[in-house]
Design a protein around this motif. Sequence first.
Motif, PDB file in Angstrom:
ATOM      1  N   ALA A   9     -24.373 -33.217  48.211  1.00  0.00           N
ATOM      2  CA  ALA A   9     -23.208 -33.742  47.689  1.00  0.00           C
ATOM      3  C   ALA A   9     -22.422 -34.406  49.340  1.00  0.00           C
ATOM      4  N   LEU A  10     -22.877 -33.644  49.768  1.00  0.00           N
ATOM      5  CA  LEU A  10     -21.780 -34.445  51.394  1.00  0.00           C
ATOM      6  C   LEU A  10     -22.714 -35.141  51.456  1.00  0.00           C
ATOM      7  N   GLU A  11     -24.979 -35.510  50.996  1.00  0.00           N
ATOM      8  CA  GLU A  11     -24.922 -36.622  51.756  1.00  0.00           C
ATOM      9  C   GLU A  11     -24.584 -38.332  51.390  1.00  0.00           C
TER      10      GLU A  11
ATOM     11  N   ARG B 114     -21.880 -38.652  49.007  1.00  0.00           N
ATOM     12  CA  ARG B 114     -20.462 -38.790  48.736  1.00  0.00           C
ATOM     13  C   ARG B 114     -19.885 -38.860  50.574  1.00  0.00           C
ATOM     14  N   GLY B 115     -20.107 -38.370  50.970  1.00  0.00           N
ATOM     15  CA  GLY B 115     -19.222 -37.948  52.035  1.00  0.00           C
ATOM     16  C   GLY B 115     -18.204 -36.319  52.357  1.00  0.00           C
ATOM     17  N   ILE B 116     -17.722 -36.471  52.957  1.00  0.00           N
ATOM     18  CA  ILE B 116     -16.725 -34.897  52.976  1.00  0.00           C
ATOM     19  C   ILE B 116     -15.745 -35.763  52.471  1.00  0.00           C
ATOM     20  N   ALA B 117     -15.145 -34.581  51.252  1.00  0.00           N
ATOM     21  CA  ALA B 117     -13.841 -34.941  50.616  1.00  0.00           C
ATOM     22  C   ALA B 117     -12.956 -33.536  51.142  1.00  0.00           C
ATOM     23  N   TYR B 118     -12.745 -33.391  51.803  1.00  0.00           N
ATOM     24  CA  TYR B 118     -12.230 -32.047  51.945  1.00  0.00           C
ATOM     25  C   TYR B 118     -12.963 -30.711  53.394  1.00  0.00           C
ATOM     26  N   VAL B 119     -11.873 -29.822  53.530  1.00  0.00           N
ATOM     27  CA  VAL B 119     -12.752 -29.053  54.992  1.00  0.00           C
ATOM     28  C   VAL B 119     -12.290 -27.602  54.287  1.00  0.00           C
ATOM     29  N   GLU B 120     -12.799 -26.776  54.342  1.00  0.00           N
ATOM     30  CA  GLU B 120     -12.985 -25.148  53.692  1.00  0.00           C
ATOM     31  C   GLU B 120     -12.538 -24.611  55.122  1.00  0.00           C
ATOM     32  N   LEU B 121     -11.035 -24.265  55.770  1.00  0.00           N
ATOM     33  CA  LEU B 121     -10.838 -23.252  56.837  1.00  0.00           C
ATOM     34  C   LEU B 121     -11.039 -21.257  55.852  1.00  0.00           C
ATOM     35  N   ARG B 122     -12.324 -21.277  57.100  1.00  0.00           N
ATOM     36  CA  ARG B 122     -12.455 -19.512  56.589  1.00  0.00           C
ATOM     37  C   ARG B 122     -12.294 -18.935  57.350  1.00  0.00           C
ATOM     38  N   ALA B 123     -11.849 -18.904  58.305  1.00  0.00           N
ATOM     39  CA  ALA B 123     -10.944 -17.552  59.761  1.00  0.00           C
ATOM     40  C   ALA B 123      -9.904 -17.016  59.739  1.00  0.00           C
ATOM     41  N   VAL B 124      -9.742 -16.814  57.840  1.00  0.00           N
ATOM     42  CA  VAL B 124      -8.515 -15.934  57.870  1.00  0.00           C
ATOM     43  C   VAL B 124      -8.187 -14.771  56.655  1.00  0.00           C
ATOM     44  N   ASP B 125      -7.998 -14.299  58.047  1.00  0.00           N
ATOM     45  CA  ASP B 125      -8.328 -12.719  57.110  1.00  0.00           C
ATOM     46  C   ASP B 125      -6.786 -12.654  55.433  1.00  0.00           C
TER      47      ASP B 125
ATOM     48  N   PRO C 117     -17.315 -28.585  56.076  1.00  0.00           N
ATOM     49  CA  PRO C 117     -17.402 -29.359  55.420  1.00  0.00           C
ATOM     50  C   PRO C 117     -17.666 -28.973  53.725  1.00  0.00           C
ATOM     51  N   LYS C 118     -16.803 -30.003  52.844  1.00  0.00           N
ATOM     52  CA  LYS C 118     -17.323 -29.635  51.692  1.00  0.00           C
ATOM     53  C   LYS C 118     -17.488 -31.112  51.339  1.00  0.00           C
ATOM     54  N   GLN C 119     -17.398 -30.877  49.413  1.00  0.00           N
ATOM     55  CA  GLN C 119     -17.902 -32.478  48.505  1.00  0.00           C
ATOM     56  C   GLN C 119     -18.328 -31.574  47.350  1.00  0.00           C
ATOM     57  N   VAL C 120     -17.752 -32.052  46.688  1.00  0.00           N
ATOM     58  CA  VAL C 120     -17.924 -31.380  45.361  1.00  0.00           C
ATOM     59  C   VAL C 120     -19.126 -31.701  44.650  1.00  0.00           C
ATOM     60  N   PRO C 121     -20.201 -30.526  43.974  1.00  0.00           N
ATOM     61  CA  PRO C 121     -21.505 -30.704  43.517  1.00  0.00           C
ATOM     62  C   PRO C 121     -21.375 -31.540  42.337  1.00  0.00           C
ATOM     63  N   GLN C 122     -21.919 -32.863  42.324  1.00  0.00           N
ATOM     64  CA  GLN C 122     -22.209 -32.691  40.640  1.00  0.00           C
ATOM     65  C   GLN C 122     -23.525 -32.859  40.559  1.00  0.00           C
TER      66      GLN C 122
END
Length: 525
Positions: free
Chosen positions: A326-328, A330-341, A313-318
Amino acid sequence: MSQLESTTQEVLPSWLDPSLFTGMLRGIERESLRMQSNGFLSQSLHPKALGSALTHPHITTDYSEALMEFITPPKPTIRQALDYLMDIHAIANRQLENDEKLWPMSMPCMLDSSDEQIPLAQYGTSNVGRFKTLYRHGLGVRYGRRMQTISGVHYNLSFPDELFEALQAQETDKKIKKLSLQDYRSERYMGLIRNFIRLTPLVIFLVGASPAVCQCFMTGRDHHLLPLVKGTLYSPYATALRMGRFGYQNSAQKQLGIHYNNLKDYLKGLQKAVKTSYKSFKRLGLENAQGEAIQINDHVLQIENEYYSLVRPKQVPQADETPSQALENRGIAYVELRAVDVNPYSPIGITEDTAGFLEVVALYCLLQDSPALLKDEEDVIERNQAEVVNRGRAPNVDIIENGQAHPIEDWCTYHIQRMQPLAALLDSTDNTTLYTDALKAMMVRVDEVDATLSALMVGDTREQGGMWHFGQALAQQHVSAYEQHQMSAETLAYFEQAAKVSIQKQQQLEQDSTVSFAEYLAQYR
């Protein structure tokens, strides 16, 4: 062995309108090693003409000075994201010196027998820059530097708020209906994450592209791999060794108990790991004999980014926020899918089919029920993942789901068929056939296992006489693609300016350092 019956009507709610997806954004991060003309890892510094790896928005380094990372900004269409990624590759290729090339595979090019020949990324003399290098030194001390030379593709995806508002309007649970949009969005993204973890074997089977490794990568390690040709080891039915025990694995992290059942508990687990000492890492010490720091701390995680996960889960840090703050806040802004070769056949490491497939999978994961992930199911998922990583193309591979064993082809077919209406929906949003075509391309791989990327790679590696020869041939082909890629004067000017500005920003950071690095580190500790 139970039958999987595909019904698609419950996957696509009748009220779901294509207009709710206008405003979807995706960004791509691709890692690639710089390789010398002799096939070994580059020992040279990050090309100066590309600017500062510390502050450049699109061209940076990951673990090693030789491991480049290319980052696109969020884009409204897949085509725009891929085109931008191609621009970055073409710009980087122009500045490579001494006939260096970008290595096209997830598993690394040739490495010397000594870990010290894997140079740590350097970010200058500012405290922030030195901290980043120390973090990488700590990773090397903890896990060895070899593991850190593996490359991947991270796919970042966000859905529009209008979609979450429409989803929330359909909820029947009063408690969930009352949540703020921020909290509801986070709740749904966590559900997506749990389902993506469940479906990771599907992703690994279809886009896994690391069935073999250079022999040098396994120096000093026990393994079960077999020789494919001289200098190359493989597992005959493997799909993605990068995702298995020879890839990013960390036994300390397995004991963390970080769960994805809600954002609050996830963050609590992450923050605890950054503050909890770990015996094995404590034994390594914090300084060497000369009194120089060798790791940031002796905790389970030095910093939050050390947590290796299939999806984040991701949120852009300020300002000075950590990722979890950042997540705490402003919550989740997007997801980062990392299982990709990295797809070695693509000059940019990813194709339109893979991007389209990942987006349909993500939407499918978002819309499906997503019960809590508990220990028993986590064990089954881990077993499924290991099975697909090591022998996903074998004729008798089963996936366990809901206590039943299913042949992998049936399991993949079931889920892809259920995704079809979602692909059609996304197609109608953008007036394209990209998503439907992506699922068709994946079904070809399900129906004919020899069409999977991992199978093609085994055949081509054997034919070319080894991983290095094959990688070298692909790298050369990709150079031609970069050189033929047309860029506007505006694009060229933008990247030239970005390089200059990044150097100025780094210099500013170096001038602004008012405390010594020792004090800076002590404050963090």
